[in-house]
Design a protein around this motif. Sequence first.
Motif, PDB file in Angstrom:
ATOM      1  N   PRO A   1       2.532   3.109   8.466  1.00  0.00           N
ATOM      2  CA  PRO A   1       3.937   2.692   8.476  1.00  0.00           C
ATOM      3  C   PRO A   1       4.483   2.552   7.056  1.00  0.00           C
ATOM      4  O   PRO A   1       5.620   2.912   6.781  1.00  0.00           O
ATOM      5  CB  PRO A   1       3.905   1.338   9.185  1.00  0.00           C
ATOM      6  CG  PRO A   1       2.532   1.149   9.722  1.00  0.00           C
ATOM      7  CD  PRO A   1       1.640   2.153   9.102  1.00  0.00           C
ATOM      8  N   THR A   2       3.647   2.047   6.143  1.00  0.00           N
ATOM      9  CA  THR A   2       4.030   2.010   4.725  1.00  0.00           C
ATOM     10  C   THR A   2       2.836   2.495   3.904  1.00  0.00           C
ATOM     11  O   THR A   2       1.685   2.219   4.265  1.00  0.00           O
ATOM     12  CB  THR A   2       4.382   0.577   4.256  1.00  0.00           C
ATOM     13  OG1 THR A   2       3.314  -0.289   4.650  1.00  0.00           O
ATOM     14  CG2 THR A   2       5.667   0.087   4.852  1.00  0.00           C
ATOM     15  N   PRO A   3       3.089   3.230   2.823  1.00  0.00           N
ATOM     16  CA  PRO A   3       1.967   3.718   2.014  1.00  0.00           C
ATOM     17  C   PRO A   3       1.134   2.551   1.469  1.00  0.00           C
ATOM     18  O   PRO A   3       1.669   1.469   1.243  1.00  0.00           O
ATOM     19  CB  PRO A   3       2.652   4.464   0.871  1.00  0.00           C
ATOM     20  CG  PRO A   3       4.031   4.707   1.313  1.00  0.00           C
ATOM     21  CD  PRO A   3       4.384   3.607   2.258  1.00  0.00           C
ATOM     22  N   ARG A   4      -0.133   2.823   1.264  1.00  0.00           N
ATOM     23  CA  ARG A   4      -1.015   1.783   0.729  1.00  0.00           C
ATOM     24  C   ARG A   4      -1.602   2.231  -0.605  1.00  0.00           C
ATOM     25  O   ARG A   4      -1.779   3.425  -0.834  1.00  0.00           O
ATOM     26  CB  ARG A   4      -2.184   1.524   1.693  1.00  0.00           C
ATOM     27  CG  ARG A   4      -1.778   0.792   2.943  1.00  0.00           C
ATOM     28  CD  ARG A   4      -2.983   0.564   3.820  1.00  0.00           C
ATOM     29  NE  ARG A   4      -2.608  -0.108   5.055  1.00  0.00           N
ATOM     30  CZ  ARG A   4      -3.448  -0.387   6.027  1.00  0.00           C
ATOM     31  NH1 ARG A   4      -4.736  -0.039   5.933  1.00  0.00           N
ATOM     32  NH2 ARG A   4      -3.044  -1.004   7.106  1.00  0.00           N
ATOM     33  N   LEU A   5      -1.903   1.251  -1.425  1.00  0.00           N
ATOM     34  CA  LEU A   5      -2.618   1.530  -2.665  1.00  0.00           C
ATOM     35  C   LEU A   5      -4.022   0.962  -2.509  1.00  0.00           C
ATOM     36  O   LEU A   5      -4.182  -0.192  -2.090  1.00  0.00           O
ATOM     37  CB  LEU A   5      -1.907   0.875  -3.850  1.00  0.00           C
ATOM     38  CG  LEU A   5      -2.494   1.210  -5.215  1.00  0.00           C
ATOM     39  CD1 LEU A   5      -2.233   2.673  -5.575  1.00  0.00           C
ATOM     40  CD2 LEU A   5      -1.905   0.312  -6.294  1.00  0.00           C
ATOM     41  N   GLU A   6      -5.010   1.790  -2.810  1.00  0.00           N
ATOM     42  CA  GLU A   6      -6.391   1.345  -2.655  1.00  0.00           C
ATOM     43  C   GLU A   6      -7.001   1.210  -4.045  1.00  0.00           C
ATOM     44  O   GLU A   6      -7.052   2.182  -4.802  1.00  0.00           O
ATOM     45  CB  GLU A   6      -7.142   2.404  -1.846  1.00  0.00           C
ATOM     46  CG  GLU A   6      -8.251   1.850  -0.987  1.00  0.00           C
ATOM     47  CD  GLU A   6      -8.761   2.946  -0.058  1.00  0.00           C
ATOM     48  OE1 GLU A   6      -8.224   3.069   1.054  1.00  0.00           O
ATOM     49  OE2 GLU A   6      -9.677   3.687  -0.454  1.00  0.00           O
TER      50      GLU A   6
END
Lengths: 368, 95
Positions: free
Chosen positions: A214-219
Motif C-alpha cells: 500500500p505504501t513503499p517501504r525502506l528496508e
Amino acid sequence: MERARLPVEVKTHFKILGLELSISGPAECIDPVSFAYRAFVCDRPSRAAAWVAWGDDGVETDRGNFPAVAGLAAPVQFYPRFLDRLYDGIGDFALIHAAVVVRAGEAVLLAAPSGHGKSTLALELARRGWTLFSDDFAPIGMDTGTVFPFPRAVGIVPGSPATPRPFAEAAAISTHEVFGKRLVDASAVADTATLSTAPARVSHVFLLEGDLLPTPRLELSCPRSEAQRLEQRLAAVRGLRIAERISQGSLDAISIESEQGSHVTEELNRIALDPAVVFSVKRWSRRATWDGGAACTPVSRRETAQQLARELLNRRPGGRLMDRYGGDTVSLVVDLAATLRSARCWRVEPGALGLTADKIEEAAAVGP
Amino acid sequence: MKISPSSYPKKIEGQDSKTRDLGDEILAYDRVRGKVHVLNGTARRIYTLCDGSQTVGEIADQLTRQYDVDADTALSDLIATIERLVQLGLVEILP
C-alpha cells in the motif's frame, strides 16, 4: 577495528567481465569474496588497475578510502566496497539484477529486486534441467546483446523451505555467509554438464513482481547487535512506522514505512547514513511467499528495459558504464531496450514455486 | 517546407539523436530536447522507408500495396505523418 587483531593478510586477483581487480586483507575479509568469485580467480593481473584492501584505517581502494566503522565486523564493511568497485569498473556490460537460466543456447532472465525469489526460481529451473548462468547478475554485452555466464557462488537463505533440496542441503553445510545468505558452489551441486561458459542470446525476460505494498517501504539492514538501537532512532521519528524486522543471518533488516501524509524524508535520510546501516533497499512490493496461483502476462520491450534499468547494478555516476554514456541514463535505457530486440518479455505474478516455474517454462516455450 | 509526392524524405541521424529498432517499435532519442519518441505500427514502417532514396509518392505506393487502403488516403496520411516526423526533428526533406 584494530588491524593488529586481524589474522594474516591474504591477496587474491580476479578477472571479472574484463575488469582486473585485486583484493587484499585479513582472511576473514578475503575468504568470502574469494569463495564467491573463485571461478574468476586469476594469476596476478597484467595491470592491477583496480584494487580493494582492508588497510590500517578501514577499506582502501584505488578510487578512495572508507574509514572503519567501530563495532561493525571488517568483512561486513569490506564486501560492499568490493561490490561497489566491481560495479564501477564494468563498462562494457549492463549488469542487470536478474538470475539467468539457459536452454538450447537461449537465455531466460528472471529479474526482480532482492528478496523476490530470483535465486529460488533459478535453482528450481536448474533442478528441472536448465543451465544455470547466474542466480543474481545478468551481464548483457552492450555491443553484442548477449548475456554472459556469471558463475559466482549462489547465495541461499539458510532454512528457507522453498529452496530446492540439493541446494538447501549444500547451504546447510556451507561455512561461507554474506549478507545473511550461505554461499554454495552451484557446480558442486548441479550436474556439471549443465554449467556453461559461452554467452547466449536473450530469448525471454520475466519481471517477477510481488504484491504491491500500500505504501513503499525502506528496508535498512544492520548487524543484529545494532538493530535495537536503530529501531529506537526510527521509533522516535513522528510519522514513521516499523513494519517488520527480518533476520538475514548475522544481519537484521528493519522494514519501515511512513504513515499517510507524512513527510519524513530528511530525518530518514539521516538515519540511513547511520554507520551501522550496511545497505538499504526501497521496496514497492512484498517479498516472495511462494503460495497461490501464478500468472504471466506479456509486456513491451520498452517497459521491460525501463524496469531493468531501475535495477541496473552498475549505473552509479562515475562508474565506467555511465562514463561511456556521459552520464546520460536515457541513452543507456534506449540501448538496453535494443539488446532485447529478439526477446519476448513477460510480467510474472509468482505463486507456488512449482506453479510459477511451470508458467515460466510454458511461456519460454513460445518462440521469439 | 511543403511536402509533396515528389519530395524525398530522409531520416536524420547524427550525434544529437539515437534511434533503436526494437522490432515492434522504434525508439528515437532526441538528446537535445531530452525526449524519447516511440514509433509503432505504421509510423515505424514510414520512418523506416524514409531513407532518402524514395519519393513520398513511391512510399505511398508501397503502403497502398501493403495495407488495405486507397491511394489518396495513403498519400494524405503519409504526408501528415512525415510532417509530424519533420516537426519532431526525426526526418528531413532533401533539397
